[in-house]
Motif scaffolding. Structure first.
Motif, short mmCIF file in Angstrom:
data_model
loop_
_atom_site.label_atom_id
_atom_site.label_comp_id
_atom_site.label_asym_id
_atom_site.label_seq_id
_atom_site.Cartn_x
_atom_site.Cartn_y
_atom_site.Cartn_z
N GLN A 217 0.81 -1.22 0.00
CA GLN A 217 0.00 0.00 0.00
C GLN A 217 0.85 1.27 0.00
O GLN A 217 0.33 2.34 -0.33
N HIS A 218 2.13 1.16 0.32
CA HIS A 218 3.00 2.33 0.31
C HIS A 218 3.59 2.60 -1.07
O HIS A 218 4.27 3.61 -1.28
N ILE A 219 3.35 1.70 -2.01
CA ILE A 219 3.77 1.96 -3.39
C ILE A 219 2.91 3.09 -3.96
O ILE A 219 1.72 3.20 -3.66
N ALA A 220 3.48 3.95 -4.79
CA ALA A 220 2.74 5.07 -5.39
C ALA A 220 1.53 4.55 -6.16
O ALA A 220 1.52 3.41 -6.65
N PHE A 221 0.53 5.40 -6.32
CA PHE A 221 -0.77 4.98 -6.88
C PHE A 221 -0.65 4.35 -8.26
O PHE A 221 -1.15 3.24 -8.49
N VAL A 295 -6.68 2.01 -5.18
CA VAL A 295 -6.21 1.17 -6.28
C VAL A 295 -7.27 0.14 -6.66
O VAL A 295 -7.51 -0.10 -7.85
N MET A 296 -7.91 -0.47 -5.68
CA MET A 296 -8.95 -1.45 -5.97
C MET A 296 -10.11 -0.79 -6.71
O MET A 296 -10.69 -1.38 -7.64
N ASN A 297 -10.47 0.42 -6.31
CA ASN A 297 -11.53 1.14 -7.02
C ASN A 297 -11.12 1.43 -8.47
O ASN A 297 -11.94 1.33 -9.39
N GLY A 298 -9.84 1.79 -8.65
CA GLY A 298 -9.34 2.01 -10.00
C GLY A 298 -9.38 0.74 -10.83
O GLY A 298 -9.75 0.75 -12.01
#
Length: 393
Positions: A217-221, A295-298
């Motif tokens: 989760q700390h990886i950029a979007f 990210v999951m929404n994306g």
């Protein structure tokens, strides 16, 4: 003429006045082919469709705890939905009334206007929505209405602007079957999500590591989203390949491949058990890795768009992009029954996976010649297709 005769004639006139519009509407829903311009058929179909959807929307306003999807109703604006409903009622009512005045498609427009009157009598766009319980069994009626309207407006326009097959009609053969698949898949969204979440937690919960998930989760979007799509597509690729290479699984997947005309609605044809099984297999690694909510929404937006777009009757000059991402041209070959297309082009998002694993279609032809299962053995009709995998060979 005696009183009994007058009563009988009156009953017959009333029966015919009600029966004729219903019969003509039912007949329309059984047809396929082009709508002849200038006869009011297209405006009648629009009025009938909007009137029906508006009536469903009014029912959803009356019973939101049972007819709306919790994840959606926390996101959209009630005021905006009321305005959309009012516009739908005005358009449907205006079109149907105009056609009745002009004497065009009288019976169809009587049904459309009756639907508008029924929706209005039930409160229309002014139905009050108070507090209601949030954890009740539900049918995704709101998701069906919004997705059908949105998909129709967006993808029909794209298909008309950039068609692969220019002569293909909007109401092609077997559209009724695929619309039933579309509706049922949306209505059972609650059951599907509940089942998928239960299986994910009980089958894969022990694999979850909070420390590893926090690192992901700390990886950029943007790179996290690209990684999420890659993980999902790897899981989808091998699940999809198994459906083709394991005979028992193919009986379920053959339902999806039985569509013989590709358009935006074709991707909806899917066996319910395959739908849930595939979601478990694809979402499991995403659940274990713990991608962020944004990210999951994306990812959900991407998979929702590609699932429809890649089946659409669309052709665009993709250039080198066709080797990187899945396009309608790429996925159409997967649905083809041409010999060189059998068991090829499995990926859903990244086309390079098929080139990497040696399953990309190689053909001198630009487009497939025919679609559907080889032998055309799949029965038409939603119920018969759901029962097909359990029939004796």
């Amino acid at each position: 003429m005696n009183r009994e005769t007058r009563r009988r004639l009156t009953r017959e006139l009333l029966d015919n006045a009600v029966k004729a519009p219903i019969d003509e509407t039912h007949e329309l829903l059984q047809r396929h082919g082009a709508l002849r311009p200038g006869a009011g058929k297209l405006s009648s179909v629009v009025a009938l469709s909007l009137g029906f959807l508006a009536l469903l929307a009014v029912l959803a306003f009356h019973f939101p705890q049972y007819l709306t999807t919790p994840d959606l109703r926390h996101q959209y604006s009630i005021d905006v939905l009321r305005q959309l409903l009012l516009v739908a009622l005005l358009v449907a009512g205006g079109m149907s009334l105009g056609n009745l005045v002009l004497g065009r498609q009288r019976n169809l427009n009587l049904v459309a206007f009756a639907l508008v009157l029924a929706a209005t009598a039930l409160g229309g766009s002014r139905v009050p929505v108070g507090n209601f319980p949030d954890h009740t069994p539900y049918i995704g009626l709101d998701w069906f209405i919004l997705d059908l309207l949105g998909s129709t407006l967006v993808f029909v326009v794209i298909e008309k602007l950039f068609p692969l097959y220019k002569g293909q009609t909007l109401f092609r053969a077997e559209w009724q079957t695929d619309l039933k698949h579309f509706a049922v898949n949306h209505f059972i969204v609650g059951l599907a999500l509940l089942s998928v979440n239960f299986l994910l937690h009980h089958l894969f919960g022990w694999l979850v590591s909070s420390g590893f998930q926090q690192a992901v989760q700390h990886i950029a979007f943007v790179p996290q989203l690209l990684l999420c799509v890659l993980v999902a597509d790897l899981a989808q690729y091998w699940t999809h390949r198994a459906y083709h290479e394991v005979p028992f699984l193919w009986r379920f997947h053959a339902v999806h491949h039985s569509v013989k005309t590709m358009d935006w609605l074709a991707g909806s044809r899917q066996h319910m058990l395959e739908l849930m099984a595939t979601r478990v297999c694809v979402l499991a690694p995403l659940y274990i890795l713990g991608f962020s909510e944004a990210v999951m929404n994306g990812y959900i937006l991407i998979v929702g768009f590609q699932a429809v777009f890649n089946h659409a009757n669309v052709h665009l000059p993709w250039g080198p992009l066709k080797y990187l991402v899945v396009t309608p041209d790429f996925h159409h070959w997967h649905h083809a029954s041409d010999e060189e297309a059998i068991d090829r082009n499995y990926a859903a998002h990244y086309a390079f996976l098929d080139h990497l694993f040696g399953t990309a279609v190689k053909s001198p032809k630009v487009f497939p010649e025919k679609y559907g299962v080889v032998g055309d053995y799949m029965p038409d009709g939603f119920v018969r297709q759901q029962l097909f995998p359990f029939r004796r060979k």
